[in-house]
Design an enzyme around this catalytic site. Structure first.
Site, PDB file in Angstrom:
ATOM      1  N   LYS A 114       1.513   3.970  -3.148  1.00  0.00           N
ATOM      2  CA  LYS A 114       1.215   5.391  -2.933  1.00  0.00           C
ATOM      3  C   LYS A 114       2.456   6.242  -3.205  1.00  0.00           C
ATOM      4  CE  LYS A 114      -3.115   5.100  -1.774  1.00  0.00           C
ATOM      5  NZ  LYS A 114      -4.160   5.691  -2.619  1.00  0.00           N
TER       6      LYS A 114
ATOM      7  N   TYR B  82       0.825  -1.203   0.000  1.00  0.00           N
ATOM      8  CA  TYR B  82       0.000   0.000   0.000  1.00  0.00           C
ATOM      9  C   TYR B  82       0.864   1.260   0.000  1.00  0.00           C
ATOM     10  CZ  TYR B  82      -3.551   3.381   1.417  1.00  0.00           C
ATOM     11  OH  TYR B  82      -4.380   4.466   1.467  1.00  0.00           O
TER      12      TYR B  82
END
Length: 170
Positions: A81, A77
């Site tokens: 990002k 994650y």
């Protein structure tokens, strides 16, 4: 408003024409989309939308990312990002604002029991440490708009959670 098919985003280039500012809050979850789907939505779609926006004349792109975003992270994650932040910056907007909120406090239509429990806990913690671990989505939205209305602090500005809270009061 224009409805686009993100799988065929280049066919919708006209929807990205003539806008001075672009706002992007696009994202999904790994649980919902799988690893490949998560990467496609959170990195690839966002990067392609940024490219189309820039080609269409967009000067300022405002991206909602995540606290801890880092393209070197071992966590998928946070790595994705961080990767998308780099890709959006590389597009070459006159100005790019990246918001890195902590846990978003919001009501969801879908059931996410673990997230719900975390939000309940963080809601209590926020009474003592209001800017430390969470932020209401309404505050993020206000901060995104305020970032456009205020003079920037350089070509790329990264706003961490406390700064989002402060700007969200504007």
């Amino acid at each position: 408003q224009a409805v686009v098919d993100f799988e065929r985003l280049s066919e919708h280039a006209a929807a990205f024409q003539g806008h001075d500012v672009g706002f992007c809050c696009l994202g999904t979850t790994r649980a919902k989309a799988g690893v490949d789907g998560f990467i496609r939505v959170d990195r690839d779609y966002v990067a392609q939308a940024a490219e189309l926006a820039r080609a269409g004349g967009c000067k300022h792109f405002v991206l909602q990312s995540s606290r801890g975003a880092n393209h070197h992270s071992h966590f998928l994650y946070l790595r994705v990002k961080g990767e998308v932040e780099n890709l959006v910056q590389a597009v070459g907007f006159d100005r790019c604002t990246i918001l890195r909120p902590a846990v978003l406090l919001c009501k969801r239509q879908e059931s996410r029991p673990m997230e719900w429990m975390a939000q309940q806990f963080l809601g209590v913690v926020a009474r003592v440490f209001p800017t430390a671990y969470s932020v209401p989505v309404e505050t993020v939205a206000r901060a995104m708009v305020a970032s456009v209305l205020q003079a920037g602090k350089g070509k790329v500005e990264v706003l961490e959670n406390a700064a989002i809270h402060e700007l969200g009061k504007a």
